[in-house]
Design a protein around this motif. Structure first.
Motif, mmCIF file in Angstrom:
data_model
loop_
_atom_site.group_PDB
_atom_site.id
_atom_site.type_symbol
_atom_site.label_atom_id
_atom_site.label_comp_id
_atom_site.label_asym_id
_atom_site.label_seq_id
_atom_site.Cartn_x
_atom_site.Cartn_y
_atom_site.Cartn_z
ATOM 1 N N GLU A 1 0.827 -1.206 0.000
ATOM 2 C CA GLU A 1 0.000 0.000 0.000
ATOM 3 C C GLU A 1 0.864 1.258 0.000
ATOM 4 O OE1 GLU A 1 -3.465 -0.145 2.323
ATOM 5 O OE2 GLU A 1 -3.893 1.996 2.063
ATOM 6 N N ARG B 1 5.568 -4.986 8.594
ATOM 7 C CA ARG B 1 4.537 -4.682 9.573
ATOM 8 C C ARG B 1 4.821 -5.385 10.900
ATOM 9 N NH1 ARG B 1 0.038 -6.045 7.231
ATOM 10 N NH2 ARG B 1 -0.442 -3.964 6.455
ATOM 11 N N ASP C 1 -6.858 -3.521 -3.452
ATOM 12 C CA ASP C 1 -6.041 -4.414 -2.640
ATOM 13 C C ASP C 1 -6.657 -5.819 -2.661
ATOM 14 O OD1 ASP C 1 -3.950 -5.051 -1.055
ATOM 15 O OD2 ASP C 1 -4.537 -3.819 0.651
#
Ligand SMILES: Nc1ncnc2c1ncn2[C@@H]1O[C@H](COP(=O)(O)OP(=O)(O)OP(=O)(O)O)[C@@H](O)[C@H]1O
Ligand SMILES: [Mg+2]
Length: 453
Positions: free
Chosen positions: A177, A360, A241
């Motif tokens: 993203e 992440r 996505d």
């Protein structure tokens, strides 16, 4: 330029139709019977201005105004009334109405009131955009020293100034993203909307109208016209996505958007032309989906005109130290702590770990360590969760002093036995031939916690 969307609330059908007739050539109009129905349309975030006919309201006109303003305080509201009472006008303006027009009026008066408001819209979206950009600048910065990522940055630079579709692939948490936003914001579309849509997070029955919009009455529950993501993103970028989860019938519709730049709202037969760039992302191998027959090959080739593949973090270990320090810094500031350092040994452990959740996972861990650490105290190897600690390569043992090496050994040994016994402390203590309480104390001292999930 997207046409402004005007929502008309009027319980009198003939009034509603005549207002629509005045406005429909200049604006996208949405007609509803009463204020509660309007809320549905407002929630989509695409309505710019609301007209409330105070003479024909199911609830009192001022109450309707309050309801709308509460749902979205940025929306312009123009009140129409035949009473012409100064008191009513003042009260409407005080409650946030943009204008108050007394009936009878001619079409020109109405249009010029609307125009005064819509002229401020460009300005407002500019402000909103700048605000957003400020926030992505400070927390959306992409860092990397890896040669493979440098190649990705080059591609982002080249593709951002073109209208080409881009397909970004990579495991979860690799920064897909972030890349999509970077492509949008380095190019000419940056002042226009960036609309992200996660195909995997929306139930398939709702997906079509979310993406393409629908007409009033297109299906049960369609109370008002809805503007879909593709229409809303006109001039800008749509980020799709988890595109592999798009159902077949929508894959066909998407293909048409890519080929002809047009589509129809659900329940309509007038095609709508749009100018959009599509950036799609997937964390599963789309080519495999094509072979299985779950994804259309023509769509696949349309989407991947420019493919960008993000390597998993374990294949760019040179980034781990950089990112770990960056996230420590970021979260220390966020928590108002003095910047917290991290020991070389701990960094080594991070580099040895496989990072299934990629960047992440690393960021989440650094945030957790900052939150749990005392102000200014360096993060050491013992602070790391056992899964990562296990990843410390054995050769680092020889670099440690006796006490530290002993701690490492004890820790690894205890975690090993606990894992074997499924974290049954009683059984582990029996195997180690120590007292349960001794095991508890050791676990506390060595900061051994049972991994969750
Ligand atoms: N190179 C990088 N530099 C700094 N931060 C990064 C980098 N790559 C990813 N991040 C951060 O890691 C997190 C995950 O990134 P992002 O949401 O873009 O991943 P994703 O590939 O879309 O993940 P998913 O497949 O789970 O949706 C974000 O907080 C992002 O800011
Ligand atoms: Mg993502």
């Amino acid at each position: 330029m997207r046409r402004p969307v005007i929502l008309i609330i009027d319980s009198d059908e003939s009034e509603r139709v005549s207002l629509d007739a005045v406005l429909r050539d200049l604006y996208e109009t949405v007609l509803v019977n009463e204020a509660h129905e309007a809320l549905e349309a407002i929630k989509t975030g695409s309505v710019d201005l609301v007209l409330i006919d105070m003479d024909h309201q199911v609830v009192n006109g001022i109450e309707a105004l309050e309801l709308i303003k509460k749902a979205d305080s940025d929306i312009g509201v123009v009140m129409l009334s035949s009473t012409g009472s100064a008191e009513q006008a003042v009260s409407a303006l005080k409650k946030g109405a943009y204008d108050y027009i007394t009936k009878p009026f001619n079409g020109g008066d109405l249009v010029s009131a609307i125009k005064r408001f819509t002229d401020t819209l460009n300005l407002r979206s500019e402000v909103r955009y700048l605000k957003e950009e400020l926030s992505t600048r400070t927390n959306g910065e992409m860092l990397s020293v890896s040669p493979r990522m440098r190649r990705v940055f080059e591609v982002i630079g080249m593709v951002s100034s073109t209208p080409t579709n881009v397909l970004i692939t990579g495991e979860s948490g690799t920064g897909k993203e972030l890349v999509a936003r970077a492509i949008h914001s380095f190019g000419e579309r940056k002042g226009k909307p960036f609309v992200a849509f996660n195909c995997g997070a929306v139930p398939s029955e709702l997906m079509e109208s979310e993406l393409f919009g629908h007409e009033r009455g297109a299906f049960t529950g369609a109370h008002a016209r809805k503007i879909g993501k593709f229409e809303y993103a006109d001039g800008g970028t749509v980020f799709l996505d988890e595109v592999s989860t798009l159902p077949m019938h929508l894959q066909i519709k998407l293909l048409r958007v890519l080929q002809e730049k047009s589509f129809e709202r659900v329940g309509a037969n007038v095609p709508i032309k749009v100018d959009i760039r599509v950036i799609a992302a997937s964390n599963v191998d789309l080519e495999k989906e094509v072979r299985k027959g779950a994804f259309r090959d023509d769509l696949y080739y349309r989407l991947k005109v420019v493919p960008i593949e993000l390597p998993p973090l374990r294949e760019r270990q040179e980034d781990i130290a950089l990112l770990a320090r960056h996230f420590l810094d970021k979260h220390s500031k966020k928590c108002g702590k003095r910047v917290i350092g991290i020991s070389e040994g701990a960094i080594k452990a991070l580099i040895g770990y496989k990072w299934p959740g990629n960047v992440r996972e690393l960021e989440n861990l650094m945030e957790r360590l900052v939150v749990l650490s005392r102000d200014g105290v360096e993060i050491g190897i013992d602070d790391l969760p056992s899964g990562i600690f296990e990843a410390v390569p054995d050769e680092t043992m020889e670099e440690r002093d006796f006490k530290e090496a002993l701690r490492m050994f004890e820790r690894r040994y205890i975690i090993g036995v606990l894992t074997r016994t499924n974290w049954n402390r009683g059984e582990a203590a029996r195997i180690m031939k120590i007292h349960r309480n001794t095991l508890f104390m050791k676990m506390k001292e060595l900061k051994i916690r049972e991994p969750r999930g």
